[in-house]
Enzyme design. Structure first.
Site, PDB file in Angstrom:
ATOM      1  N   HIS A 165      -0.785 -12.245   0.317  1.00  0.00           N
ATOM      2  CA  HIS A 165      -1.698 -11.309  -0.334  1.00  0.00           C
ATOM      3  C   HIS A 165      -2.485 -11.917  -1.510  1.00  0.00           C
ATOM      4  O   HIS A 165      -3.680 -11.714  -1.622  1.00  0.00           O
ATOM      5  CB  HIS A 165      -0.889 -10.092  -0.810  1.00  0.00           C
ATOM      6  CG  HIS A 165      -1.684  -8.836  -0.903  1.00  0.00           C
ATOM      7  ND1 HIS A 165      -1.145  -7.602  -0.625  1.00  0.00           N
ATOM      8  CD2 HIS A 165      -2.969  -8.583  -1.239  1.00  0.00           C
ATOM      9  CE1 HIS A 165      -2.065  -6.668  -0.791  1.00  0.00           C
ATOM     10  NE2 HIS A 165      -3.176  -7.237  -1.164  1.00  0.00           N
TER      11      HIS A 165
ATOM     12  N   PRO B  63     -15.439  -3.880   1.062  1.00  0.00           N
ATOM     13  CA  PRO B  63     -16.786  -4.304   1.470  1.00  0.00           C
ATOM     14  C   PRO B  63     -17.879  -3.337   1.033  1.00  0.00           C
ATOM     15  O   PRO B  63     -19.062  -3.670   1.113  1.00  0.00           O
ATOM     16  CB  PRO B  63     -16.694  -4.354   3.002  1.00  0.00           C
ATOM     17  CG  PRO B  63     -15.619  -3.372   3.338  1.00  0.00           C
ATOM     18  CD  PRO B  63     -14.617  -3.488   2.224  1.00  0.00           C
ATOM     19  N   LEU B  64     -17.473  -2.143   0.549  1.00  0.00           N
ATOM     20  CA  LEU B  64     -18.470  -1.172   0.070  1.00  0.00           C
ATOM     21  C   LEU B  64     -18.459  -1.094  -1.456  1.00  0.00           C
ATOM     22  O   LEU B  64     -19.065  -0.198  -2.040  1.00  0.00           O
ATOM     23  CB  LEU B  64     -18.196   0.203   0.696  1.00  0.00           C
ATOM     24  CG  LEU B  64     -18.205   0.179   2.228  1.00  0.00           C
ATOM     25  CD1 LEU B  64     -17.747   1.508   2.802  1.00  0.00           C
ATOM     26  CD2 LEU B  64     -19.580  -0.184   2.761  1.00  0.00           C
ATOM     27  N   GLY B  65     -17.713  -1.996  -2.086  1.00  0.00           N
ATOM     28  CA  GLY B  65     -17.674  -2.013  -3.546  1.00  0.00           C
ATOM     29  C   GLY B  65     -16.430  -1.374  -4.122  1.00  0.00           C
ATOM     30  O   GLY B  65     -16.278  -1.285  -5.335  1.00  0.00           O
TER      31      GLY B  65
ATOM     32  N   LEU C  25     -16.218   3.576  -6.265  1.00  0.00           N
ATOM     33  CA  LEU C  25     -17.674   3.505  -6.152  1.00  0.00           C
ATOM     34  C   LEU C  25     -18.145   4.139  -4.841  1.00  0.00           C
ATOM     35  O   LEU C  25     -19.054   4.979  -4.832  1.00  0.00           O
ATOM     36  CB  LEU C  25     -18.131   2.042  -6.223  1.00  0.00           C
ATOM     37  CG  LEU C  25     -19.634   1.816  -6.167  1.00  0.00           C
ATOM     38  CD1 LEU C  25     -20.312   2.323  -7.437  1.00  0.00           C
ATOM     39  CD2 LEU C  25     -19.960   0.336  -5.976  1.00  0.00           C
TER      40      LEU C  25
ATOM     41  N   TYR D 112       0.855  -1.197   0.000  1.00  0.00           N
ATOM     42  CA  TYR D 112       0.000   0.000   0.000  1.00  0.00           C
ATOM     43  C   TYR D 112       0.886   1.239   0.000  1.00  0.00           C
ATOM     44  O   TYR D 112       1.202   1.832   1.034  1.00  0.00           O
ATOM     45  CB  TYR D 112      -0.984  -0.006   1.175  1.00  0.00           C
ATOM     46  CG  TYR D 112      -2.017  -1.111   1.082  1.00  0.00           C
ATOM     47  CD1 TYR D 112      -2.226  -1.804  -0.115  1.00  0.00           C
ATOM     48  CD2 TYR D 112      -2.794  -1.470   2.174  1.00  0.00           C
ATOM     49  CE1 TYR D 112      -3.160  -2.826  -0.203  1.00  0.00           C
ATOM     50  CE2 TYR D 112      -3.733  -2.486   2.087  1.00  0.00           C
ATOM     51  CZ  TYR D 112      -3.903  -3.161   0.893  1.00  0.00           C
ATOM     52  OH  TYR D 112      -4.832  -4.170   0.808  1.00  0.00           O
TER      53      TYR D 112
HETATM   54  N1  NAP Z   1      -6.530  -8.349  -0.102  1.00  0.00           N
HETATM   55  C1  NAP Z   1      -6.702  -7.624  -1.174  1.00  0.00           C
HETATM   56  O1  NAP Z   1      -6.341  -8.023  -2.287  1.00  0.00           O
HETATM   57  C2  NAP Z   1      -7.332  -6.278  -1.030  1.00  0.00           C
HETATM   58  C3  NAP Z   1      -7.742  -5.548  -2.174  1.00  0.00           C
HETATM   59  C4  NAP Z   1      -8.371  -4.306  -1.982  1.00  0.00           C
HETATM   60  C5  NAP Z   1      -8.555  -3.826  -0.685  1.00  0.00           C
HETATM   61  N2  NAP Z   1      -8.112  -4.530   0.399  1.00  0.00           N
HETATM   62  C6  NAP Z   1      -8.315  -4.066   1.788  1.00  0.00           C
HETATM   63  O2  NAP Z   1      -9.693  -3.806   1.986  1.00  0.00           O
HETATM   64  C7  NAP Z   1      -9.855  -2.477   2.472  1.00  0.00           C
HETATM   65  C8  NAP Z   1     -11.178  -1.920   2.027  1.00  0.00           C
HETATM   66  O3  NAP Z   1     -11.283  -1.902   0.619  1.00  0.00           O
HETATM   67  P1  NAP Z   1     -11.248  -0.532  -0.225  1.00  0.00           P
HETATM   68  O4  NAP Z   1     -10.651   0.527   0.592  1.00  0.00           O
HETATM   69  O5  NAP Z   1     -10.632  -0.897  -1.529  1.00  0.00           O
HETATM   70  O6  NAP Z   1     -12.783  -0.276  -0.556  1.00  0.00           O
HETATM   71  P2  NAP Z   1     -14.104   0.005   0.307  1.00  0.00           P
HETATM   72  O7  NAP Z   1     -13.872  -0.278   1.727  1.00  0.00           O
HETATM   73  O8  NAP Z   1     -15.194  -0.725  -0.382  1.00  0.00           O
HETATM   74  O9  NAP Z   1     -14.314   1.562   0.059  1.00  0.00           O
HETATM   75  C9  NAP Z   1     -13.436   2.475   0.642  1.00  0.00           C
HETATM   76  C10 NAP Z   1     -13.931   3.882   0.434  1.00  0.00           C
HETATM   77  O10 NAP Z   1     -15.239   3.993   0.940  1.00  0.00           O
HETATM   78  C11 NAP Z   1     -15.445   5.254   1.511  1.00  0.00           C
HETATM   79  N3  NAP Z   1     -16.222   5.006   2.731  1.00  0.00           N
HETATM   80  C12 NAP Z   1     -15.915   4.101   3.685  1.00  0.00           C
HETATM   81  N4  NAP Z   1     -16.874   4.094   4.641  1.00  0.00           N
HETATM   82  C13 NAP Z   1     -17.788   5.007   4.269  1.00  0.00           C
HETATM   83  C14 NAP Z   1     -18.998   5.444   4.833  1.00  0.00           C
HETATM   84  N5  NAP Z   1     -19.462   4.887   5.971  1.00  0.00           N
HETATM   85  N6  NAP Z   1     -19.688   6.408   4.193  1.00  0.00           N
HETATM   86  C15 NAP Z   1     -19.228   6.931   3.037  1.00  0.00           C
HETATM   87  N7  NAP Z   1     -18.067   6.545   2.446  1.00  0.00           N
HETATM   88  C16 NAP Z   1     -17.358   5.589   3.056  1.00  0.00           C
HETATM   89  C17 NAP Z   1     -14.099   5.831   1.848  1.00  0.00           C
HETATM   90  O11 NAP Z   1     -14.060   7.152   1.368  1.00  0.00           O
HETATM   91  P3  NAP Z   1     -12.997   8.234   1.902  1.00  0.00           P
HETATM   92  O12 NAP Z   1     -11.696   7.810   1.298  1.00  0.00           O
HETATM   93  O13 NAP Z   1     -13.530   9.511   1.356  1.00  0.00           O
HETATM   94  O14 NAP Z   1     -12.980   8.156   3.383  1.00  0.00           O
HETATM   95  C18 NAP Z   1     -13.104   4.882   1.214  1.00  0.00           C
HETATM   96  O15 NAP Z   1     -12.195   5.493   0.337  1.00  0.00           O
HETATM   97  C19 NAP Z   1      -8.638  -1.739   1.899  1.00  0.00           C
HETATM   98  O16 NAP Z   1      -8.427  -0.527   2.567  1.00  0.00           O
HETATM   99  C20 NAP Z   1      -7.573  -2.765   2.097  1.00  0.00           C
HETATM  100  O17 NAP Z   1      -7.146  -2.741   3.450  1.00  0.00           O
HETATM  101  C21 NAP Z   1      -7.526  -5.756   0.232  1.00  0.00           C
END
Ligand code: NAP
Length: 289
Positions: free
Chosen positions: A128, A209-211, A215, A53
């Site tokens: 990973h 988890p939020l897409g 998104l 990251y």
């Molecule tokens: N293992 C893997 O291959 C892999 C791949 C991808 C991700 N991950 C892990 O999974 C975590 C989560 O995935 P992600 O960050 O890709 O996507 P996500 O959790 O689906 O979405 C993250 C975005 O959602 C917004 N958000 C979060 N909570 C919110 C709420 N309650 N209301 C409004 N907006 C909200 C945030 O915006 P703001 O930035 O404006 O706060 C953030 O940038 C990552 O941070 C990482 O640690 C792992």
């Protein structure tokens, strides 16, 4: 905050994903630290990161170092916080993600992560992503060695299919504590892995988890998910909270790790742990999309 089981530990039912604070579109350090501190204030005791990251080639571990600094500068007690990191992905700096599942790389990478996190042993170390160039058993074998040597306290895998989950559990001698796969209202292809984890008593950590960042930052889950909006309206909460509460309701082993780069995002997401959906609502949400 309600807790869930991860191996021999209890962690907050909703964790924090660190990725948005270190890759494309990341905020400045002050906002990132405020976001991590807001998560801790809200009762989050599980933070997910990875050595990959980062943005530029010369800043491997940007997110691990950021989290370590934020934990050190937090005024309160952080002894119950479990930081989970990952190895096996690389970012050469041109925006791409490459893989390296060689055991030698994973063993070196874990030691470097421990140093950046400032710990003697990593609380949870996750492989990973499977590397097609390396037998899966060899990569997971490196996790076993890291466990045996005490470099890591717990082992997990990510982006694994059911056969790989079973294989890893066997290679690790029953010590696999978590599986981190993509899962959200929009991306449900890992439902079989979620169900297998529930059967085996292994924590299932939905990533994005939020897409996903793009998104979720656009403020919606996607047009085809109207039931999430309707349930959100009925409870007077955000659809993001409903998405997380729905994931939590699918099995007691689920611990979503929503990403955030603003304090408001994680404050809202953390409240999902207290949002109770009725069985009818869960059924309706499961059928949506
Ligand atoms: N293992 C893997 O291959 C892999 C791949 C991808 C991700 N991950 C892990 O999974 C975590 C989560 O995935 P992600 O960050 O890709 O996507 P996500 O959790 O689906 O979405 C993250 C975005 O959602 C917004 N958000 C979060 N909570 C919110 C709420 N309650 N209301 C409004 N907006 C909200 C945030 O915006 P703001 O930035 O404006 O706060 C953030 O940038 C990552 O941070 C990482 O640690 C792992």
């Amino acid at each position: 905050m309600q807790t869930r089981t991860l191996g021999d530990r209890q962690v907050s039912a909703v964790g924090l994903g660190g990725m948005p604070m270190s890759i494309e579109g990341r905020p400045d350090e002050a906002r990132s630290v405020a976001t991590i501190h807001a998560a801790l204030d809200a009762g989050v005791t599980f933070i997910d990161t990875a050595d990959s990251y980062h943005l530029h080639a010369d800043e491997v571990g940007h997110n691990e170092e950021l989290i370590a600094r934020a934990l050190r500068s937090y005024g309160g007690d952080t002894s119950d916080v479990l930081v989970a990191t990952k190895g096996g992905h690389l970012r050469p700096g041109d925006g791409s993600w490459t893989k390296n599942g060689h055991p030698d790389h994973l063993k070196e990478a874990a030691k470097a992560s421990a140093e950046r996190l400032g710990v003697d042993a990593i609380g949870l170390y996750q492989f990973h992503r499977p590397d097609p160039e390396v037998p899966y058993a060899d990569s997971v074998g490196a996790l076993r060695e890291l466990l045996d040597e005490g470099v890591i306290e717990r082992a997990g895998i990510s982006n694994a299919d059911p056969d790989q989950i079973r294989e890893a559990q066997e290679i690790l001698g029953g010590r696999l504590v978590s599986v981190q796969n993509q899962f959200s209202p929009r991306f449900r292809s890992s439902l079989p892995e979620l169900e297998l984890c529930a059967e085996l008593g292994i924590a299932f950590l939905p990533w994005s988890p939020l897409g996903g960042i793009a998104l979720a930052r656009s403020g919606e889950l996607g047009p085809e998910f109207a039931p999430f909006l309707e349930v959100a309206e009925a409870h007077g909460v955000s659809p993001f909270q409903v998405a997380l509460a729905w994931e939590l309701a699918l099995a007691p082993v689920v611990v979503p790790i929503p990403g955030a780069s603003r304090p408001e995002s994680i404050q809202d997401s953390a409240r999902a742990a207290e949002l109770e959906l009725t069985p009818e609502e869960v059924e309706r949400l499961s059928a949506a999309g």
